[in-house]
Scaffold this motif. Sequence first.
Motif, short mmCIF file in Angstrom:
data_model
loop_
_atom_site.label_atom_id
_atom_site.label_comp_id
_atom_site.label_asym_id
_atom_site.label_seq_id
_atom_site.Cartn_x
_atom_site.Cartn_y
_atom_site.Cartn_z
N PRO A 162 -12.47 9.34 26.52
CA PRO A 162 -11.56 8.21 26.33
C PRO A 162 -12.28 6.90 26.08
O PRO A 162 -13.52 6.83 26.13
CB PRO A 162 -10.78 8.17 27.64
N TYR A 163 -11.51 5.85 25.80
CA TYR A 163 -12.03 4.50 25.67
C TYR A 163 -12.77 4.13 26.96
O TYR A 163 -12.32 4.50 28.04
CB TYR A 163 -10.87 3.52 25.43
N PRO A 164 -13.91 3.45 26.91
CA PRO A 164 -14.49 2.75 25.75
C PRO A 164 -15.52 3.53 24.94
O PRO A 164 -16.20 2.94 24.12
CB PRO A 164 -15.12 1.52 26.39
N VAL A 165 -15.64 4.84 25.18
CA VAL A 165 -16.54 5.63 24.34
C VAL A 165 -15.93 5.82 22.96
O VAL A 165 -16.63 5.79 21.94
CB VAL A 165 -16.85 6.99 25.00
N THR A 166 -14.62 6.00 22.91
CA THR A 166 -13.91 6.17 21.65
C THR A 166 -12.78 5.13 21.55
O THR A 166 -12.45 4.46 22.53
CB THR A 166 -13.30 7.57 21.54
N THR A 167 -12.19 5.04 20.38
CA THR A 167 -11.04 4.15 20.18
C THR A 167 -9.87 4.64 21.01
O THR A 167 -9.53 5.83 20.98
CB THR A 167 -10.64 4.12 18.69
N SER A 168 -9.23 3.75 21.74
CA SER A 168 -8.16 4.17 22.63
C SER A 168 -6.91 4.60 21.87
O SER A 168 -6.64 4.11 20.77
CB SER A 168 -7.79 3.02 23.59
N ALA A 219 0.82 -1.21 0.00
CA ALA A 219 0.00 0.00 0.00
C ALA A 219 0.86 1.26 0.00
O ALA A 219 1.91 1.32 0.65
CB ALA A 219 -0.92 0.00 1.21
N ARG A 220 0.40 2.25 -0.71
CA ARG A 220 1.04 3.57 -0.67
C ARG A 220 0.34 4.49 0.32
O ARG A 220 0.93 5.44 0.82
CB ARG A 220 1.02 4.20 -2.06
N ARG A 221 -0.94 4.21 0.60
CA ARG A 221 -1.70 5.03 1.53
C ARG A 221 -2.65 4.14 2.31
O ARG A 221 -3.44 3.40 1.73
CB ARG A 221 -2.48 6.11 0.77
N VAL A 222 -2.56 4.21 3.64
CA VAL A 222 -3.44 3.45 4.53
C VAL A 222 -4.32 4.42 5.29
O VAL A 222 -3.83 5.38 5.91
CB VAL A 222 -2.63 2.59 5.52
N LEU A 223 -5.62 4.19 5.26
CA LEU A 223 -6.57 5.06 5.95
C LEU A 223 -7.18 4.31 7.13
O LEU A 223 -7.66 3.19 6.98
CB LEU A 223 -7.66 5.54 5.00
N ILE A 224 -7.14 4.94 8.30
CA ILE A 224 -7.71 4.37 9.52
C ILE A 224 -8.92 5.20 9.93
O ILE A 224 -8.84 6.42 10.06
CB ILE A 224 -6.69 4.37 10.67
N LYS A 225 -10.05 4.53 10.12
CA LYS A 225 -11.27 5.19 10.62
C LYS A 225 -11.51 4.73 12.06
O LYS A 225 -11.99 3.62 12.31
CB LYS A 225 -12.46 4.83 9.73
N PRO A 226 -11.14 5.56 13.05
CA PRO A 226 -11.45 5.22 14.44
C PRO A 226 -12.84 5.69 14.82
O PRO A 226 -13.51 6.38 14.04
CB PRO A 226 -10.39 6.02 15.21
N MET A 227 -13.29 5.31 15.99
CA MET A 227 -14.45 5.95 16.59
C MET A 227 -13.91 7.11 17.42
O MET A 227 -13.39 6.93 18.52
CB MET A 227 -15.22 4.97 17.48
N ALA A 228 -13.97 8.30 16.86
CA ALA A 228 -13.34 9.47 17.50
C ALA A 228 -14.28 10.66 17.52
O ALA A 228 -13.83 11.81 17.54
CB ALA A 228 -12.05 9.83 16.76
N GLY A 229 -15.56 10.41 17.56
CA GLY A 229 -16.53 11.50 17.45
C GLY A 229 -16.85 12.21 18.75
O GLY A 229 -17.69 13.11 18.76
N TYR A 230 -16.18 11.83 19.86
CA TYR A 230 -16.45 12.45 21.15
C TYR A 230 -15.12 12.74 21.86
O TYR A 230 -14.16 11.98 21.71
CB TYR A 230 -17.29 11.53 22.04
N PRO A 231 -15.05 13.80 22.67
CA PRO A 231 -13.81 14.10 23.40
C PRO A 231 -13.71 13.30 24.70
O PRO A 231 -13.44 13.84 25.77
CB PRO A 231 -13.95 15.61 23.67
#
Length: 244
Positions: free
Chosen positions: A34-40, A20-32
Amino acid sequence: MAVFNSERYVFEAPLSIARARRVLIKPMAGYPLPYPVTTSREMMVSIIMGIRQISDADILILDGMANGDSMATIYKELCYDFPRVLTLDVRGTTLVEVENPLFKPLVMPTFMLPNIILSSDYLISVTPLKVINGVGRLSISNLLGLIPATKYGTGTKGGWEELYDLGIDKVLADLFYTMPFDLGIIEASYKFISKCDGINGEKVPLGKIFIGEPYKVDMEVSQTLGIKVDYLKLIDDARADLEA
């Protein structure tokens, strides 16, 4: 499809990432929050380090707010400040209309999606294990954050009003086929159970990490833990249409 002990988990990047030349990561990051509400942050570090072991590809992190607000403050709150990694906001991307490959789409014949997704070679969805109002929100439902909320709602009711009115599980099934991701990671050190908003709730220790192709990993979690996930049946039903 594999299940690991979360205490000893180290992400081993699939060999296909080496090309791969470009890897895209989609976390759960829609809230300020910490885990487990969002990706750690620890999980993000493990993924990034695993990629770097076999590839010098560009690594992008992409997410969007349901109300259309900026992600910059959220990324800062979550300490997503990784070297040589670009954090992007859906609202700041160029959008393109992508056609649903299903002959008979459930509800969405096309989606407006960030162009950067189409130009990425490997796509990873990584999310906490969350059960909201009795329904699992796993690696495929995590992709909802890539749909620009301002295109499908006003943000006054939390975003994506038009999509929820159509039936969000049908939308997710259509999205699964329109924007196929390569890898799903469900961070299940805890199962987070919320009765309403996905922010307030209780966490139940599980000590697991589930990893695999998104459909397979969501199905494994659903069947193993007895979690209701409505979009999986819709994906099954649509597969016959696609194969035909």
